[in-house]
Structure formats: C-alpha cells, structure tokens
Design an enzyme around this catalytic site. Structure first.
Site, PDB file in Angstrom:
ATOM      1  CB  CYS A   8       1.582  -1.008  -5.951  1.00  0.00           C
ATOM      2  SG  CYS A   8       0.497   0.418  -6.216  1.00  0.00           S
ATOM      3  CB  CYS A  37       0.542   4.096  -3.073  1.00  0.00           C
ATOM      4  SG  CYS A  37      -0.876   3.161  -3.687  1.00  0.00           S
ATOM      5  NE  ARG A  62      -1.283  -3.478   1.222  1.00  0.00           N
ATOM      6  CZ  ARG A  62      -0.948  -4.214   0.166  1.00  0.00           C
ATOM      7  NH1 ARG A  62      -0.672  -5.479   0.317  1.00  0.00           N
ATOM      8  NH2 ARG A  62      -0.881  -3.664  -1.025  1.00  0.00           N
ATOM      9  CG  ASP A 122      -1.798  -0.348  -0.281  1.00  0.00           C
ATOM     10  OD1 ASP A 122      -2.002  -0.667   0.912  1.00  0.00           O
ATOM     11  OD2 ASP A 122      -1.739  -1.172  -1.206  1.00  0.00           O
ATOM     12  CG  HIS A 133       3.264   0.199  -2.105  1.00  0.00           C
ATOM     13  ND1 HIS A 133       2.543  -0.953  -1.918  1.00  0.00           N
ATOM     14  CD2 HIS A 133       2.416   1.066  -2.715  1.00  0.00           C
ATOM     15  CE1 HIS A 133       1.303  -0.782  -2.371  1.00  0.00           C
ATOM     16  NE2 HIS A 133       1.201   0.437  -2.871  1.00  0.00           N
TER      17      HIS A 133
HETATM   18 ZN   LIG Z   1      -0.199   1.106  -4.180  1.00  0.00          ZN
END
Ligand SMILES: [Zn+2]
Length: 211
Positions: free
Chosen positions: A103, A44, A48, A46, A100
């Site tokens: 999400c 992803c 993080r 993202d 993850h």
């Molecule tokens: Zn995500």
C-alpha cells in the site's frame, strides 16, 4: 498495464449492459428499485484493489467507502455519513475493513516522503508505526515491514469503527453488525482474515461480552 483510453470506457459500458441484459432483460429495472446490501466495505483508493471485483460481488451487494490507506478517522464526516447510513438505514450485517499489501499510503507514512496532503492524511498511520516501532524495526525488509504495518493498521481501523458513537448506539439498541478486518494479498490475489483482537475492546467496554 495499458491504461484504458477514454473512448473505450463507452464501448466497455455498452458491452457490460449487453451482458447484464442477456442474463436478465429486467436487470436495470430491478437494480433501479433500491438497495439492500448486507455489507459495508471500507478499503483503500488504490486502483489495484477493486473491492467488488475481487469477491465477485454484483451491483447492490456492497456499500463502499474508499480512501487512501483505508482510514477510519473520527473527524471524517464523509466516512461517518457512510457508516451512519449503512448501520441505521441499510442495516448492514457486516462491516469489513479491507487493507492491502504494498500500500502506497502505508509506505508514505513509514518513509515520510513529501507527497503533499497524503502525509497529513496518513499521519495516524505514522503514529501507529511509532506505537509498534519495536516490532516493526525488527523487520529488515522494507516491503515486509510496510505489509506488517498494513495488518496493524487494518485492526486499528476496525477498532476505530467499533468505537464510533454510531456503532456504540447500535450495540446499545441490540443491533450487532459484525466488524471484520481483511487483507488483500496483492501478490497472490487472496483475501486473508485478520483477527480484530476483540478481547481488548470487550475489556474496555466497547464491545458486549457476547459479541
Ligand atoms: Zn493502499
């Protein structure tokens, strides 16, 4: 978490260069020669989920593709180019889809909130939600529900990878990059293996018996 100021990027980069050169004066000379990563990882976008950091991978070890909610879309020329190059030219040994928990892309697919193009992008996740509605709607906690959908999603994307003509041709030619599904548990930092349910793929002729 405090964001990096723009100037700090250059300072951090200088420190990173110094660290690398301290261990090996020829580090960048070697790095610039070429790559032979054993892994393709699809994760992803993202911020993080720093894929290489969380497995302590070094530059040159992992070929990477990232998009929102780690989708494998058969019309995505970007992903397919990465996959083709990884399989046919880099000859990666492992292809890892890493999802993850918590999400935002998955939550957007469940909640259907107006987030512009993201809604279009995660439409396949919304379809997955409806396909598994009975199981998911039995989960009352919304976070837990989304986290379970993230697991379902990562398995689905592993199947999509295996079904691509690129992978099918690779199997026919006798090359077998292993496809894995992982979840990054953002609550604890752990990565967790998820069963890709290969029996279904073997039964439908997408995977050889001996995979
Ligand atoms: Zn995500």
């Amino acid at each position: 978490m405090e964001s990096l100021s723009f100037d700090i990027l250059f300072e951090n980069n200088k420190e990173w260069i110094d660290e690398k050169l301290e261990n090996d004066a020829n580090y960048f000379k070697k790095l610039s020669k070429g790559q032979a990563p054993k892994y393709l990882m699809i994760g992803c976008s993202d911020s993080r989920v720093p894929i290489t950091s969380l497995i302590k991978a070094e530059p040159g070890e992992v070929f990477i593709h990232r998009n929102i909610a780690n989708q494998v879309n058969l019309n995505d020329i970007n992903l397919l180019s990465v996959l083709e190059y990884s399989v046919n030219y880099l000859h990666v040994k492992h292809i890892v889809i890493i999802g993850h928990y918590n999400c935002g892309g998955i939550a957007a697919a469940v909640d259907g909130v107006d987030q512009g193009l993201i809604e279009n992008w995660v439409a396949p996740v919304n379809e997955l939600y409806h396909k598994h509605k009975e199981e998911l709607e039995a989960i009352t906690d919304n976070h837990a529900k989304c986290d379970r959908l993230s697991e379902i999603n990562v398995v689905e994307q592993a199947h999509n990878i295996i079904k691509t003509p690129i992978m099918q041709r690779s199997f026919q030619a006798g090359h077998f990059p292993r496809v894995h599904a992982l979840m990054f548990n953002i609550y604890t930092g752990e990565i967790l293996p998820i069963d890709i349910q290969k029996n279904e793929l073997v039964k439908n002729g997408f995977l050889p018996e001996n995979y």
